[in-house]
Write a protein that holds these residues in place. Structure first.
Motif, short mmCIF file in Angstrom:
data_model
loop_
_atom_site.label_atom_id
_atom_site.label_comp_id
_atom_site.label_asym_id
_atom_site.label_seq_id
_atom_site.Cartn_x
_atom_site.Cartn_y
_atom_site.Cartn_z
N VAL A 1 -0.59 -15.03 -10.93
CA VAL A 1 -0.31 -14.21 -9.75
C VAL A 1 -0.44 -12.70 -10.00
N LEU A 2 -0.31 -12.26 -11.25
CA LEU A 2 -0.36 -10.82 -11.49
C LEU A 2 -1.76 -10.22 -11.29
N PRO A 3 -2.82 -10.81 -11.83
CA PRO A 3 -4.16 -10.21 -11.60
C PRO A 3 -4.55 -10.08 -10.14
N PRO A 4 -4.38 -11.12 -9.29
CA PRO A 4 -4.73 -10.92 -7.88
C PRO A 4 -3.90 -9.84 -7.20
N SER A 5 -2.62 -9.73 -7.58
CA SER A 5 -1.77 -8.70 -6.97
C SER A 5 -2.26 -7.31 -7.35
N LEU A 6 -2.63 -7.12 -8.60
CA LEU A 6 -3.18 -5.83 -9.03
C LEU A 6 -4.51 -5.55 -8.35
N LEU A 7 -5.29 -6.60 -8.14
CA LEU A 7 -6.59 -6.44 -7.47
C LEU A 7 -6.41 -5.95 -6.04
N LEU A 8 -5.46 -6.53 -5.32
CA LEU A 8 -5.17 -6.07 -3.96
C LEU A 8 -4.64 -4.64 -3.96
N SER A 9 -3.73 -4.34 -4.89
CA SER A 9 -3.13 -3.01 -4.95
C SER A 9 -4.16 -1.93 -5.23
N ASP A 10 -5.22 -2.28 -5.92
CA ASP A 10 -6.22 -1.30 -6.34
C ASP A 10 -7.32 -1.11 -5.31
N ASP A 11 -7.24 -1.80 -4.18
CA ASP A 11 -8.29 -1.68 -3.17
C ASP A 11 -8.24 -0.31 -2.49
N TYR A 12 -9.33 0.04 -1.83
CA TYR A 12 -9.38 1.35 -1.21
C TYR A 12 -8.75 1.39 0.17
N ARG A 13 -8.52 0.21 0.78
CA ARG A 13 -7.95 0.18 2.11
C ARG A 13 -6.42 0.13 2.02
N ILE A 14 -5.76 0.92 2.91
CA ILE A 14 -4.31 1.05 2.85
C ILE A 14 -3.62 -0.29 3.07
N GLU A 15 -4.08 -1.10 4.03
CA GLU A 15 -3.41 -2.36 4.31
C GLU A 15 -3.46 -3.31 3.11
N ASN A 16 -4.57 -3.25 2.35
CA ASN A 16 -4.65 -4.08 1.15
C ASN A 16 -3.77 -3.54 0.03
N LYS A 17 -3.71 -2.22 -0.09
CA LYS A 17 -2.80 -1.62 -1.07
C LYS A 17 -1.36 -2.04 -0.80
N ILE A 18 -0.96 -1.97 0.47
CA ILE A 18 0.42 -2.34 0.83
C ILE A 18 0.68 -3.80 0.48
N LEU A 19 -0.26 -4.67 0.82
CA LEU A 19 -0.09 -6.09 0.52
C LEU A 19 0.02 -6.32 -0.99
N GLY A 20 -0.82 -5.62 -1.77
CA GLY A 20 -0.77 -5.76 -3.22
C GLY A 20 0.54 -5.27 -3.81
N VAL A 21 1.04 -4.13 -3.31
CA VAL A 21 2.32 -3.60 -3.82
C VAL A 21 3.47 -4.53 -3.45
N GLN A 22 3.43 -5.11 -2.26
CA GLN A 22 4.47 -6.07 -1.89
C GLN A 22 4.46 -7.28 -2.83
N CYS A 23 3.27 -7.73 -3.21
CA CYS A 23 3.18 -8.84 -4.17
C CYS A 23 3.72 -8.42 -5.53
N LEU A 24 3.38 -7.22 -5.99
CA LEU A 24 3.89 -6.73 -7.27
C LEU A 24 5.40 -6.61 -7.25
N HIS A 25 5.94 -6.13 -6.14
CA HIS A 25 7.39 -5.98 -6.04
C HIS A 25 8.08 -7.34 -6.13
N HIS A 26 7.51 -8.33 -5.48
CA HIS A 26 8.09 -9.68 -5.56
C HIS A 26 8.04 -10.20 -6.99
N ILE A 27 6.96 -9.94 -7.69
CA ILE A 27 6.85 -10.36 -9.09
C ILE A 27 7.89 -9.66 -9.94
N ILE A 28 8.05 -8.36 -9.77
CA ILE A 28 9.01 -7.59 -10.56
C ILE A 28 10.42 -8.13 -10.36
#
Length: 517
Positions: free
Chosen positions: A252-279
């Motif tokens: 789950v960590l690589p896809p979350s980082l991949l989303l967080s690193d995208d250039y679109r804000i909505e994808n960044k938000i989704l990725g950070v939410q996934c990272l927060h859940h993992i943390i």
């Protein structure tokens, strides 16, 4: 094809030299033939074939579909069938992720119609599996063997269409939700989290299988092609909590980082939410292995330079939960200079961005999270008092709208700062006292549409700060306020000043322990 009777439309050819067989053909004959014909059919013909298949399944019993399972090839055939139908109902692929999708796209309407038909077929298959559980000839062993092949792709299909998305339609959503409920019922689960993680801590659920089904669509090259993939991954991830998520960290960590690193804000938000859940749900020791926590910290720190309030609203709380893990990491030097401590570095950068910020939305987000940063540093916030004072005074001077979100948060920040760094407050007494009195006067004299509860909260917060300053300065605030109460004309303001006047002079006792890094 839909004009023919379903049994004759899928009638397998008899072996060479033999006449037609009597009775309906078996599932092992019908389903491979269906897959073969389905692969070469056009879109309109496929729609008719799906309806014919549904008629076959509804007319047959569980013995016809599952007889002899697991020794026969039916589970594998049904798996291939589920994959073929899922591909038939899949959303149109995109060359790149275009962000927000138009809800009236005709290609999505067609996909929704196909998905509705496929949902009915899948529900019919699950109904046969449920019936097999109560059958003496088949039993739960047969049902379990079949679900091992079907659970992952059926779950992904159901979640794709069950939520309200641009490609969803009311009928499709309803059928997909019913399909998901059927899947849970067949497996004997009460909820999606139980289905994914298992009923007990030592029981393996279907999370790994679902992640394996999503894996081909979650690579750097493919995740943007299917607009539903990121939502299915994010929603599924957040259903699994501690302690079940830890063993799946590598998935789950690589896809979350991949989303967080995208250039679109909505994808960044989704990725950070996934990272927060993992943390929050993975042990800190696992996150610190192989420098994973450092990688996540680097990804989140890059977002601190963003000017998007929505993104910052998810990044700052995520960083706050990550910092304790970083600072307790094995091998970290016990005595580091302030510039090297992660909490200090993040707060320094946040204050640097807060001071000149003029966007009200972003100011509110910064202000709401600042008290937690002060609490995180404890006594060490004294390292940042000079810049923190400028930020507090600056934000208290600016009207923040009827809800006064930023000002209320700044009063809470000041209160916690005094509690932790009280020995350093005396030298800053004049500036802080002036800012608080100006705020109180603006609050009672201003004719802005601020609700009465908000006005009362501002006056209460400012009064508490005055009381704390008076205590840590051994009564100097009373001296500086002499004569102000007599010249004040507003009753509410006079009442606040009276509370300070009547407060007994006592020594200050810190309310929070010293935090060790």
């Amino acid at each position: 094809m839909a004009q023919h009777a379903p049994w004759t439309s899928l009638q397998p050819a008899p072996p060479e030299g033999q006449g037609p067989t009597e009775g309906p053909p078996s599932a092992e004959q019908v389903l491979p033939q269906f897959l073969q014909l389905f692969a070469g059919a056009g879109s309109r013909a496929k729609a008719g074939m799906v309806r014919d298949l549904l008629a076959i399944l509804e007319a047959a019993d569980c013995q016809w579909l599952l007889g002899g399972c697991p020794g026969n090839a039916t589970p594998v055939i049904l798996r291939d069938l589920v994959f073929a139908l899922s591909s038939y109902a899949a959303l149109p692929q995109q060359e790149h992720d275009g962000g927000e999708l138009p809800s009236k796209d005709p290609s999505y309407a067609a996909a929704a119609d196909r998905a509705a038909d496929v949902s009915l077929v899948f529900r019919s298959i699950l109904a046969k599996v449920e019936a097999a559980k109560g059958s003496e000839e088949l039993g739960c062993q047969v049902a379990g063997a079949l679900l091992c092949h079907l659970a992952g792709p059926m779950y992904v299909f159901a979640v794709t269409h069950a939520a309200e998305r641009p490609w969803s339609r009311p009928r499709t959503q309803s059928l997909a939700q019913e399909l998901l409920e059927d899947l849970l019922q067949v497996w004997g689960c009460q909820s999606v989290p139980e289905f994914l993680r298992g009923a007990a801590e030592d029981e393996e659920g279907w999370f790994a299988v679902v992640m394996q089904s999503l894996k081909p669509e979650l690579t750097k090259e493919t995740w943007q092609r299917n607009p539903a993939t990121k939502h299915v991954f994010s929603w599924t991830l957040q259903q699994v909590t501690r302690p079940w998520l830890g063993p799946h960290l590598e998935k789950v960590l690589p896809p979350s980082l991949l989303l967080s690193d995208d250039y679109r804000i909505e994808n960044k938000i989704l990725g950070v939410q996934c990272l927060h859940h993992i943390i929050r749900n993975v042990p800190g020791a696992d996150l610190c292995q192989f420098n994973r926590a450092q990688v996540v910290h680097h990804a989140l720190s890059n977002h601190l330079y963003s000017k998007e309030a929505q993104l910052m609203q998810v990044v700052l709380p995520c960083l706050l939960d990550l910092l304790p893990i970083l600072e307790r990491a094995p091998g970290r030097p016990s005595h580091q200079p302030p510039s090297a401590v992660p909490s200090d570095k993040v707060l320094r950068l946040v204050l640097t961005h807060m001071e000149p910020e003029h966007q009200l939305a972003l100011r509110r987000v910064y202000a709401k999270n600042l008290p937690a940063f002060v609490e995180r540093l404890g006594i060490h916030v004294a390292r940042h008092l000079k810049r923190l004072q400028r930020v507090i005074v600056g934000y208290l001077e600016v009207y923040d709208g009827p809800e006064e979100t930023a000002r209320l948060a700044m009063l809470e920040t000041l209160k916690r700062t005094i509690q932790h760094a009280w020995p350093r407050m005396t030298t800053r007494l004049a500036v802080l006292l002036q800012a608080l009195l100006r705020l109180m006067w603006d609050t009672v004299a201003n004719r802005t549409p601020t609700p009465e509860p908000v006005t009362a909260a501002l006056l209460q917060g400012a009064t508490e700060c005055l009381l704390l300053l008076d205590r840590c300065s051994h009564g100097q605030v009373k001296v500086l306020l002499q004569g102000v109460q007599q010249s004040c004309q507003d009753d509410r303001l006079k009442e606040c000043l009276r509370k300070v006047e009547e407060e007994p002079v006592e020594g200050f006792t810190p309310t929070a322990p010293k935090r060790e890094f």
